[in-house]
Each structure stands twice: as C-alpha cells, then as structure tokens.
Design an enzyme around this catalytic site. Structure first.
Site, mmCIF file in Angstrom:
data_model
loop_
_atom_site.group_PDB
_atom_site.id
_atom_site.type_symbol
_atom_site.label_atom_id
_atom_site.label_comp_id
_atom_site.label_asym_id
_atom_site.label_seq_id
_atom_site.Cartn_x
_atom_site.Cartn_y
_atom_site.Cartn_z
ATOM 1 C CB SER A 236 -4.484 -6.442 4.401
ATOM 2 O OG SER A 236 -4.003 -5.206 3.964
ATOM 3 N NE ARG B 103 -2.358 -7.675 -4.581
ATOM 4 C CZ ARG B 103 -3.144 -8.076 -3.614
ATOM 5 N NH1 ARG B 103 -2.675 -8.156 -2.380
ATOM 6 N NH2 ARG B 103 -4.389 -8.422 -3.836
ATOM 7 C CG HIS C 206 -1.954 -1.007 1.305
ATOM 8 N ND1 HIS C 206 -2.168 -1.791 2.414
ATOM 9 C CD2 HIS C 206 -2.884 -1.386 0.389
ATOM 10 C CE1 HIS C 206 -3.191 -2.614 2.174
ATOM 11 N NE2 HIS C 206 -3.638 -2.394 0.954
ATOM 12 C CE LYS D 144 -14.633 -7.588 3.817
ATOM 13 N NZ LYS D 144 -13.471 -7.104 3.056
HETATM 14 O O1 PNS Z 1 -8.865 -2.875 0.029
HETATM 15 P P1 PNS Z 1 -10.091 -3.442 -0.643
HETATM 16 O O2 PNS Z 1 -10.917 -4.196 0.367
HETATM 17 O O3 PNS Z 1 -9.772 -4.243 -1.860
HETATM 18 O O4 PNS Z 1 -10.959 -2.163 -1.132
HETATM 19 C C1 PNS Z 1 -12.219 -2.338 -1.731
HETATM 20 C C2 PNS Z 1 -12.929 -0.987 -1.910
HETATM 21 C C3 PNS Z 1 -12.973 -0.222 -0.604
HETATM 22 C C4 PNS Z 1 -12.180 -0.154 -2.929
HETATM 23 C C5 PNS Z 1 -14.363 -1.266 -2.451
HETATM 24 O O5 PNS Z 1 -14.968 -2.238 -1.655
HETATM 25 C C6 PNS Z 1 -15.261 -0.024 -2.443
HETATM 26 O O6 PNS Z 1 -15.022 0.895 -3.176
HETATM 27 N N1 PNS Z 1 -16.314 -0.039 -1.598
HETATM 28 C C7 PNS Z 1 -17.230 1.075 -1.452
HETATM 29 C C8 PNS Z 1 -18.645 0.695 -1.886
HETATM 30 C C9 PNS Z 1 -18.796 0.855 -3.375
HETATM 31 O O7 PNS Z 1 -18.589 1.919 -3.928
HETATM 32 N N2 PNS Z 1 -19.174 -0.240 -4.014
HETATM 33 C C10 PNS Z 1 -19.293 -0.321 -5.451
HETATM 34 C C11 PNS Z 1 -17.915 -0.491 -6.049
HETATM 35 S S1 PNS Z 1 -17.977 -0.823 -7.697
#
Ligand code: PNS
Length: 161
Positions: A130, A92, A19, A43
């Site tokens: 993570s 990645r 990150h 979560k």
């Molecule tokens: O670190 P992560 O868990 O891969 O991040 C995922 C994240 C936070 C980028 C994604 O879950 C997100 O944007 N969630 C917010 C809700 C949202 O906008 N959902 C529609 C996404 S297409």
C-alpha cells in the site's frame, strides 16, 4: 463440526490486489474470514475509514463468507471478541518475516488460543505494498494491475490537482 473464524487485520490504505489475493485464498480455507481495518489514532491515513470500508466491501462482495469490520486496540482482544481462532497474515518476502514473527509471537503471548496463519500471495503481487502504491499514485505513476480498478480511480481522484 468446527466453525473456524479467522481475522485478516491490516491498515488497507488502500487495499491492493495482494490483499485481495490473500482474502480470496483465506476465504477458501476458513469458514468465516473477517477483514479487520485497524483504526490507528496515531497515523493519518490517505483514505478515511469509511472509504476503506467501502472499497473493501465492494471488492469482496462475491466472497460470501467474508465480512469487513473495523477495530481499535489490541488485535488479540478483538479476535477473541469475534470468536476467532486464527489471525491471517501475508508474507511476501523474507523481509516481512521478522516483523510478522514478532507480531505472531506477541499475539500468542497475549492470547495462547490464537493461531497466526501465514499465506503467500500470488507471485505477481510479491512486491506490491500500500505504501508504494500511495507513493506511485501521488507522483502520477501508473498503479494499473496493482490495485482494483475502482481503487485506481479513487487514487486518481485523491491526487488530481
Ligand atoms: O497492514 P499493517 O499495517 O501491516 O497491519 C498491522 C496490524 C494492524 C496487523 C498491527 O499493527 C496490529 O495488529 N495492530 C493492533 C494493535 C496490536 O494488537 N498491537 C500488538 C500487535 S503484536
């Protein structure tokens, strides 16, 4: 003059060197980079939102155009409210691509003004996540070099019995 603000969203539970590598790369090309921690009511994270904020703030204090924030709800709504034009995500390996593509397309559908920019972290972090870091730390394995020293110390504290 254009002032480009990008959002780097994620769960950051905990922040890893992967990150941080991406934050460093993003800070070099965007005028402002907002690292946005998702508050996900569904979560139960290992680290509280406050702890994740503290860790990310401490690890990025040298990056003057980086700000740490939290958000809930849709990323597209948050990004627009922040005046951002871009979403930064790391890829990645090929296995990340499908999920990332789906999110990028969906975010574009929700707000066509939003561009998703993918960056590739340093090779050394291409296998760091993570989830794996949490798992290794939980069972007493070494996460040295995968996360900042301060995060390593906090992980040790979390799992000490
Ligand atoms: O670190 P992560 O868990 O891969 O991040 C995922 C994240 C936070 C980028 C994604 O879950 C997100 O944007 N969630 C917010 C809700 C949202 O906008 N959902 C529609 C996404 S297409």
């Amino acid at each position: 003059m254009k002032h480009v603000i990008a959002i780097y969203p994620g769960t950051f539970d905990p922040p890893t060197n992967g990150h941080l590598d991406l934050i460093h790369r993003g800070a070099k090309i965007f005028d402002e980079l907002v690292v946005a921690i998702l508050h996900n009511a569904e979560k139960v994270p290992l680290f509280t939102m406050e702890e994740r904020l503290e860790m990310l703030r401490e690890c990025t204090q040298a990056e003057k155009n980086v700000r740490i924030d939290t958000f809930e709800g849709l990323l597209a709504d948050y990004a627009v409210a922040q005046g951002a034009q871009a979403v930064l995500r790391g890829i990645r390996a090929v296995s990340d691509y499908e999920y990332e593509l789906q999110m990028a397309m969906m975010n574009r559908k929700l707000d066509p003004r939003l561009e998703t920019i993918f960056m590739i972290p340093a090779e050394a972090y291409s296998y760091v996540s993570s989830r794996l870091v949490r798992e290794i730390a939980q069972f007493g394995g070494s996460v040295t070099g995968l996360v900042p020293e301060m995060v390593e110390a906090r992980l040790r504290k979390k799992f000490q019995s």
